[in-house]
Design an enzyme around this catalytic site. Structure first.
Site, PDB file in Angstrom:
ATOM      1  N   ASN A  42       0.711  -1.246  -0.076  1.00 52.64           N
ATOM      2  CA  ASN A  42       0.025  -0.068   0.110  1.00 52.64           C
ATOM      3  C   ASN A  42       0.919   1.234   0.065  1.00 52.64           C
ATOM      4  O   ASN A  42       2.000   1.336   0.453  1.00 52.64           O
ATOM      5  CB  ASN A  42      -1.224  -0.109   1.129  1.00 52.64           C
ATOM      6  N   GLU A  55      -2.897  -4.585  -2.999  1.00 55.22           N
ATOM      7  CA  GLU A  55      -3.653  -5.573  -3.949  1.00 55.22           C
ATOM      8  C   GLU A  55      -3.664  -4.950  -5.228  1.00 55.22           C
ATOM      9  O   GLU A  55      -3.017  -5.568  -6.421  1.00 55.22           O
ATOM     10  CB  GLU A  55      -4.970  -6.123  -3.806  1.00 55.22           C
TER      11      GLU A  55
HETATM   12  N1  THU Z   1      -5.056  -1.611   2.652  1.00 55.57           N
HETATM   13  C1  THU Z   1      -4.780  -2.514   1.680  1.00 55.57           C
HETATM   14  O1  THU Z   1      -3.615  -2.087   1.033  1.00 55.57           O
HETATM   15  N2  THU Z   1      -5.260  -3.785   1.463  1.00 55.57           N
HETATM   16  C2  THU Z   1      -6.247  -4.138   2.040  1.00 55.57           C
HETATM   17  O2  THU Z   1      -6.776  -5.184   1.759  1.00 55.57           O
HETATM   18  C3  THU Z   1      -6.994  -3.206   3.049  1.00 55.57           C
HETATM   19  C4  THU Z   1      -6.632  -1.881   3.203  1.00 55.57           C
HETATM   20  C5  THU Z   1      -4.488  -0.243   2.905  1.00 55.57           C
HETATM   21  C6  THU Z   1      -4.974   0.990   2.537  1.00 55.57           C
HETATM   22  C7  THU Z   1      -4.475   1.985   3.530  1.00 55.57           C
HETATM   23  O3  THU Z   1      -3.208   2.192   3.182  1.00 55.57           O
HETATM   24  C8  THU Z   1      -4.465   0.998   4.816  1.00 55.57           C
HETATM   25  O4  THU Z   1      -4.566  -0.267   4.519  1.00 55.57           O
HETATM   26  C9  THU Z   1      -5.574   1.218   5.784  1.00 55.57           C
HETATM   27  O5  THU Z   1      -6.531   1.125   5.289  1.00 55.57           O
END
Ligand code: THU
Length: 131
Positions: A42, A55
């Site tokens: 992320n 993802e």
């Molecule tokens: N996030 C992801 O990268 N994947 C997920 O499946 C759930 C949420 C990230 C988005 C944001 O940077 C952080 O986790 C908190 O929501």
């Protein structure tokens, strides 16, 4: 074994997360048809709406490199609970990797297996634009 390697790469990817706001470090690893693995993490932004999930980072990276067929997608966060893809990622997985096997990995080494069909029932997709 390919699945163990996929999980290790999802764990490694979580360490690359840029998440200074949520401090929630997510790693994804995408297994391609040719056996190659593409990682994603992320990437957040001070303008919160621009945050990109692990993802989607993995899927967009794979598409940008010319890949089209995806076998497995592993998602890891260093915690005991499983981390399922958010709604936006479910929609993107439905479009770009509809048959992919999704593996949610926790920090106990446990695996919860799921799929696009399970995560996004009654989905809207490209076929709806033609009907
Ligand atoms: N996030 C992801 O990268 N994947 C997920 O499946 C759930 C949420 C990230 C988005 C944001 O940077 C952080 O986790 C908190 O929501």
């Amino acid at each position: 074994m390919k699945e163990k390697e996929l999980i290790n790469q999802a764990i490694a990817a979580s360490k690359m997360a840029y998440a200074p706001y949520s401090k929630f470090h997510v790693g994804a690893a995408l297994l391609l048809e040719n056996g190659e693995i593409i990682q994603g993490c992320n990437v957040e932004n001070a303008s919160y709406g621009l945050c990109n999930c692990a993802e989607r980072t993995a899927l967009f990276t794979a598409i940008a490199a010319g890949h089209k067929k995806f076998i497995k997608l592993a998602v890891y966060v260093d915690r005991a609970a499983f981390t399922p893809p958010c709604g936006a990622c479910r929609q993107v997985i439905h479009e770009l990797a509809p048959g992919v096997e999704i593996l949610l990995i926790n920090n106990r080494g446990e695996i919860k297996r799921t799929s696009d069909a399970e995560l996004l029932p009654l989905s809207f997709g490209s076929a709806d634009l033609e009907a």
